[in-house]
Design an enzyme around this catalytic site. Structure first.
Site, PDB file in Angstrom:
ATOM      1  N   PHE B 114       0.834  -1.196   0.000  1.00  0.00           N
ATOM      2  CA  PHE B 114       0.000   0.000   0.000  1.00  0.00           C
ATOM      3  C   PHE B 114       0.874   1.252   0.000  1.00  0.00           C
ATOM      4  O   PHE B 114       1.809   1.357   0.782  1.00  0.00           O
ATOM      5  CB  PHE B 114      -0.924  -0.004   1.233  1.00  0.00           C
ATOM      6  CG  PHE B 114      -1.757   1.243   1.323  1.00  0.00           C
ATOM      7  CD1 PHE B 114      -2.712   1.533   0.354  1.00  0.00           C
ATOM      8  CD2 PHE B 114      -1.591   2.151   2.365  1.00  0.00           C
ATOM      9  CE1 PHE B 114      -3.470   2.685   0.427  1.00  0.00           C
ATOM     10  CE2 PHE B 114      -2.349   3.301   2.443  1.00  0.00           C
ATOM     11  CZ  PHE B 114      -3.300   3.570   1.468  1.00  0.00           C
ATOM     12  N   GLN B 115       0.564   2.166  -0.889  1.00  0.00           N
ATOM     13  CA  GLN B 115       1.321   3.412  -1.059  1.00  0.00           C
ATOM     14  C   GLN B 115       2.795   3.163  -1.349  1.00  0.00           C
ATOM     15  O   GLN B 115       3.659   3.929  -0.944  1.00  0.00           O
ATOM     16  CB  GLN B 115       1.139   4.351   0.142  1.00  0.00           C
ATOM     17  CG  GLN B 115      -0.304   4.874   0.226  1.00  0.00           C
ATOM     18  CD  GLN B 115      -0.479   6.081   1.138  1.00  0.00           C
ATOM     19  OE1 GLN B 115       0.222   6.215   2.124  1.00  0.00           O
ATOM     20  NE2 GLN B 115      -1.431   6.935   0.797  1.00  0.00           N
ATOM     21  N   LYS B 164      10.023   2.756   6.428  1.00  0.00           N
ATOM     22  CA  LYS B 164       9.464   2.993   7.756  1.00  0.00           C
ATOM     23  C   LYS B 164      10.204   2.205   8.835  1.00  0.00           C
ATOM     24  O   LYS B 164      10.401   2.709   9.944  1.00  0.00           O
ATOM     25  CB  LYS B 164       7.972   2.625   7.752  1.00  0.00           C
ATOM     26  CG  LYS B 164       7.217   3.233   8.923  1.00  0.00           C
ATOM     27  CD  LYS B 164       5.722   3.023   8.775  1.00  0.00           C
ATOM     28  CE  LYS B 164       4.971   3.662   9.933  1.00  0.00           C
ATOM     29  NZ  LYS B 164       3.517   3.435   9.831  1.00  0.00           N
TER      30      LYS B 164
END
Lengths: 186, 588
Positions: B114-115, B164
């Protein structure tokens, strides 16, 4: 034998010399940091700015120093060729750019693996040509050979051209590796 | 010395150690740890934009008006892709920018998470360099390296992509000392012999001309001062590209105005006829050169540039000088003086007489009107009001209004003029004004805009309101895509294909909806009062200036034409249509 006379005259060797007017061919040696994406940067520069790549080889040449060496054969007008060198030189992971064609004599070699499938007279002729070109047999079956050949690109062009009517199946070429003559390093 | 901290802490610490005061950004899933660290500190201000493109242009405005790098922080995927326009804009105009992007965690990269987007791959050609950091221990060094690359040599945008998990993990922090890429060492000091060769050409020149560009601004205020010193010492005329306005003051007596496609008559004719051209930090862009084979045909060209790839790219330089403008000009002045500060005074005096005849053409004159506001008149009145006010910063969008702003607003200092030159990005001006006003909270910041460009990034008015940034958006509203319309009129048989906005918002109500002030003016007689009010209001203002709808921007060098083929505003229709032939129409 269905071999054209002097077949190498219409081979790629001839085509290679036949550049558009005002254009030249240069072999550039480029020393780069061996980091992810560095090849994509170099290729992206060539495609993005519309420069030609005739041959490109790259592999790590100094493991402890994390350096790779890219050899690229390119063509263009002298002004474009200077641009290519300047554009390469300003890329952050590029250490040095050398023009092996214009900065003195150099040695250029390419390795090719050439597979032919043939029997009878063609098989014998391909072996004779193998000897004439000082190629090696690196794989053989009763109906095929794989030849290994090293040389300047036009020598390989000529050999491949001669193998075509003799049952050429596949060609794998490394692209040009090049280095300057004499004691100086890059 | 090193400290262990999380990747997110390292990012903030590195920004602080690099002297960053403002970050323009927009949070999202992949940068939440960094936003968490931003929340816990007070030394860096974060400006929440309304679209990531706005963050990049705001950072450009900040950088261009301060000389410091602009910093952008956005999330992965759409955050990064929305930043692409601003990165390319900064690349083309050599603006130092550090763009930090979040990325999906390393173990998900390549899985269409996602993204997720291949940010490094997408931004490779639109950054000076970019890095994907896969190990927290390498983060600090990469951050410092990014600042080094963005601000050294020819400045430009860089991007650091931070997964992240790298933001969450612990790693060593190293301070910014001596961190630079091992293969990148741009040259700032030029060879004395090439500078000497340039000085020799200048000494003998009969028709010399300084052609200066954004490189003078990028080199720092000292470079602008040195340029002024050299112009004073030689008495040579000076013109500038769009990007270089303000390096030499418009009030200076050697100033010929901007050159190029919509530059002044005298500047372009002087370029065409000069015998020695001293190009200082400019790059012979196609907007400047016009037809290359007719470009300054009888001149020797000296080209000073920090980027060797700019030299001999479009135009061959007789004396190439690779170095930083300030360093080179300093050496040049010293060598010029040490050789007796000689010039061909009689020759140069004759040259000035020829130039005076061109200047007498008054190429920026236009037919004014008592009933309609002419866009040129509006910009003239704005310029007069800003000069009365004192110091001012101007940003622009892209199109006719941009050219009129460049023609009619005088800039007497560097770093006052922010415009999208190379890429020509409509929508640049509003966010750029946000960035400028953040850097100069007490100064007058005006975005000279067209209504079409304004609509591209107008959501940043909301940012301006939130951070109490009293930017002034001065819209020359002709209800047309003016420059497109002009080209369609001149080149495409007056077929106005999609260059007319059939629906436009009420800009005064729009301003009110954003919580700022809206003003409208449609009469020449009311203009001065309305502009004064705009400047006086201590809030963001949208000024809807309704102007003549079909005004064309002159002078103009038709594409594919030479400098001495330029058209003036009083050229008749037949002359205009004959000047622009189909072979030129293929050019942009």
């Amino acid at each position: 034998m269905d071999l054209k006379r002097g077949s190498s005259s219409h081979s790629a060797y001839h085509l290679r010399s036949n550049l558009p007017e005002g254009e030249e061919r240069r072999t550039l040696s480029v020393l780069v940091d061996n980091e992810a994406g560095v090849l994509a940067r170099v290729i992206g520069l060539f495609s993005g700015r519309g420069y030609n790549i005739e041959s490109l080889t790259v592999t790590e040449t100094d493991h402890t120093g994390h350096l790779s060496r890219i050899t690229v054969v390119t063509t263009g007008t002298p002004m474009v060729l200077e641009q290519i060198k300047a554009q390469l030189d300003r890329m952050i992971p590029i250490h040095r750019v050398r023009d092996l064609t214009s900065e003195g004599p150099s040695v250029q070699r390419e390795l090719a693996l050439v597979k032919v499938a043939n029997t009878g007279e063609h098989r014998v002729e391909s072996l004779r040509l193998k000897d004439a070109f000082r190629a090696q047999v690196v794989d053989a079956t009763l109906e095929s050979f794989v030849f290994e050949l090293t040389g300047a690109p036009d020598k390989i062009d000529a050999f491949v051209d001669l193998m075509r009517p003799l049952g050429l199946v596949d060609v794998s070429r490394t692209g040009v590796a090049a280095i300057s003559r004499g004691p100086e390093g890059m | 010395m090193s400290d262990t901290m999380t990747g997110a802490e390292i990012v903030i610490k590195a920004l602080i150690d690099q002297g960053v005061e403002v970050v323009f950004g927009y949070p999202g899933g992949a940068v939440l740890p960094i936003y968490d660290e931003l929340f816990k500190q007070n030394s860096i201000k974060h400006v929440l934009v309304r679209h990531e493109q706005g963050a990049t242009h705001a950072a450009e405005g900040y950088a261009r008006s301060t000389g410091k790098p602009g910093v952008v922080l956005v999330t992965s995927g759409p955050g990064a892709t929305n930043a692409v326009t601003g990165l390319q804009d900064a690349l083309m105009d050599s603006i130092p920018m550090i763009c930090l992007t979040g990325q999906v965690p390393t173990f998900m990269i390549g899985n269409d998470a996602f993204q997720e987007a291949d940010t490094i791959g997408i931004t490779r050609p639109c950054t000076k360099h970019n890095w994907l950091v896969k190990d927290t221990d390498e983060l600090a060094e990469t951050m410092h390296e990014a600042f080094f690359v963005a601000t050294h040599g020819r400045p430009g945008p860089v991007l650091v992509d931070i997964p992240k998990d790298v933001q969450f993990a612990d790693g060593n922090y190293t301070p910014p000392r001596n961190v630079k890429p091992r293969a990148y060492n741009p040259r700032v000091k030029a060879e004395a012999s090439s500078i000497q060769a340039a000085v020799e050409l200048m000494e003998a020149a009969k028709k010399p001309l300084f052609y200066t560009g954004g490189g003078v601004i990028n080199s720092g205020p000292q470079a602008s001062q040195l340029l002024r010193d050299l112009v004073d010492a030689t008495g040579f005329p000076v013109t500038s590209t769009l990007m270089g306005l303000g390096a030499y003051p418009a009030s200076g007596d050697k100033w010929l105005g901007m050159l190029g496609m919509h530059g002044s008559y005298e500047a372009n004719w002087a370029m065409h006829d000069c015998d020695v051209m001293i190009c200082v930090g400019a790059r012979f862009d196609d907007r400047i050169t016009g037809r290359l084979d007719a470009f300054a045909p009888n001149s020797k060209k000296i080209h000073i540039d920090i980027d060797p790839s700019s030299i001999n790219k479009n135009v061959r330089a007789d004396v190439p000088i690779v170095g930083d403008v300030a360093h080179v000009l300093e050496d040049m002045i010293r060598i010029f003086r040490s050789r007796g500060a000689k010039t061909d005074q009689a020759g140069v005096a004759d040259w000035w007489k020829i130039i005076a005849e061109w200047q007498a053409k008054k190429c920026f004159n236009f037919k004014n009107s008592d009933t309609l506001i002419k866009p040129q008149y509006a910009v003239q009145r704005l310029a007069a009001a800003m000069q009365n006010h004192g110091d001012y910063y101007v940003t622009t969008e892209v199109g006719q209004h941009q050219m009129w702003a460049a023609q009619y607003i005088p800039f007497n200092a560097p770093n006052r003029w922010m415009t999208s030159g190379g890429l020509g990005t409509m929508g640049y001006g509003v966010p750029a004004a946000v960035g400028v006003q953040m850097a100069h909270p007490d100064s007058l910041v005006v975005d000279v805009a067209g209504e079409a460009s304004f609509l591209m990034t107008m959501q940043e008015m909301s940012t301006a309101v939130q951070y109490r940034l009293p930017i002034k958006i001065f819209i020359l509203n002709n209800e047309r895509l003016g420059m497109v319309r002009q080209w369609q009129e001149l080149l495409h048989g007056e077929r106005y294909s999609s260059s007319y906005s059939e629906a436009l918002p009420d800009f005064v109500k729009l301003a009110e909806a954003f919580g700022c002030v809206g003003l409208r003016c449609d009469k020449p007689g009311d203009l001065d009062g309305a502009i004064d009010e705009m400047i006086k209001v201590d809030q963001p203002v949208i000024f809807d200036c309704l102007v003549e709808k079909h005004e064309n921007c002159f002078p103009m060098i038709p594409s594919g034409k030479a400098h001495n083929d330029m058209l003036l505003g009083d050229a008749d229709e037949e002359e205009i249509s004959n000047a622009i032939k189909s072979d030129g129409a293929v050019m942009v």
